[in-house]
Structure formats: structure tokens, C-alpha cells
Design a protein around this motif. Sequence first.
Motif: not given
Length: 178
Positions: A144-170
Motif C-alpha cells: 500500500e501507498r499512504f497519502h498525507r494531506a499536503g504531501g509526504g506520501d510514504f510506504t511502510l516496510p513489509p511485516r511492519d506492525p503499523l502496516l498490519y494495523f492500518i490494513q486491519r482498519l481499512r
Amino acid sequence: SASHRRLLEALADRLDLDAPPTRIEVYDNSHIQGSHAIGAMIVCGSEGLMKNAYRKFNIQTAGGAGEAAAGDDYAMMREVLTRRFKRVLKEDPDRGQGQWPELVIVDGGRGQLGVAEAVFADLGIDGVALLGVAKGPDRNAGRERFHRAGGGDFTLPPRDPLLYFIQRLRDEAHRFAI
């Protein structure tokens, strides 16, 4: 509870929030081949998912005259966010009743995030962080690619707990919408 708190702290750190969010609202749209359009809002608090705060929105106009009905995801998101935040502006204008999120996540990329930014600008809302979650290439979970208001898009490394958390919410918003 402790691991959930750590995830909220990591999310606040990654998004440069002043403190871990106590209310996160996640939005997604769903329809069946352009009909039966639904918008969904799920809520995550400091203790986890708050299922009593979940809401579904039957799409009524999908943005008004001149716009496609249920097949227009942008118009659907605009309608849902406008209805939700007009209501909370009316019911809790001072933000003292716990109905306001510190973070709004929309399922979608830069376009969906742009709709959220426009709705907030139209309603004069500030102080709420926005994040768009775009599915990875070939709709590949984990990229997944994360888009922030005002720019500053980012990705998270595979198996990152924060990535899993955001995926669970989505994924919970998607499940609830369907």
C-alpha cells in the motif's frame, strides 16, 4: 491493550500527530455494479474498535446533478464525508463530546484524499489529520501507498506492525461496507 497503545503511538509518530489518536474514523464505499451504493464509517478508539459507533450511509445523490450516481467513488466519498461532518459540526461544534476524530483514513489514493481535503475546506474543518490508503500495485496487500494531506506520501516496510494495523482498519471498513 498495551500493544494497541504502542500501535497508536507509532501511528502518531509516523503521521507527526501531537498525541496518539483517541478516535480514528475510517471510510470506505461499496456498491453492486453501480447500484445499492453504501458508504461506511468504522471507528477505532484507544481501546480498540468501537462497533457501537460504526455507521452506514445510504448514498442518496452521490454529489448532486451532473455527477454519476453510485459508480462515482469520489462523489460517494464526498457525500458521506459531507453528511458526517455537517452533522458533527451541528451536534458538537466545540468538539467536547468525543464525537470528533483526530485522524480520518479514507480507502483510496490521492483522489479520495483530495475529496476529503475539499470537504474539510468547504466546511471549515481543521485540526483533523487525513490519510489516504491506496492499494499496492496489482491491488497487492502489503504494498500500500499512504497519502498525507499536503504531501509526504510514504510506504511502510513489509511485516511492519503499523502496516498490519492500518490494513486491519481499512479491511474492517471494507467488511462493514459490504
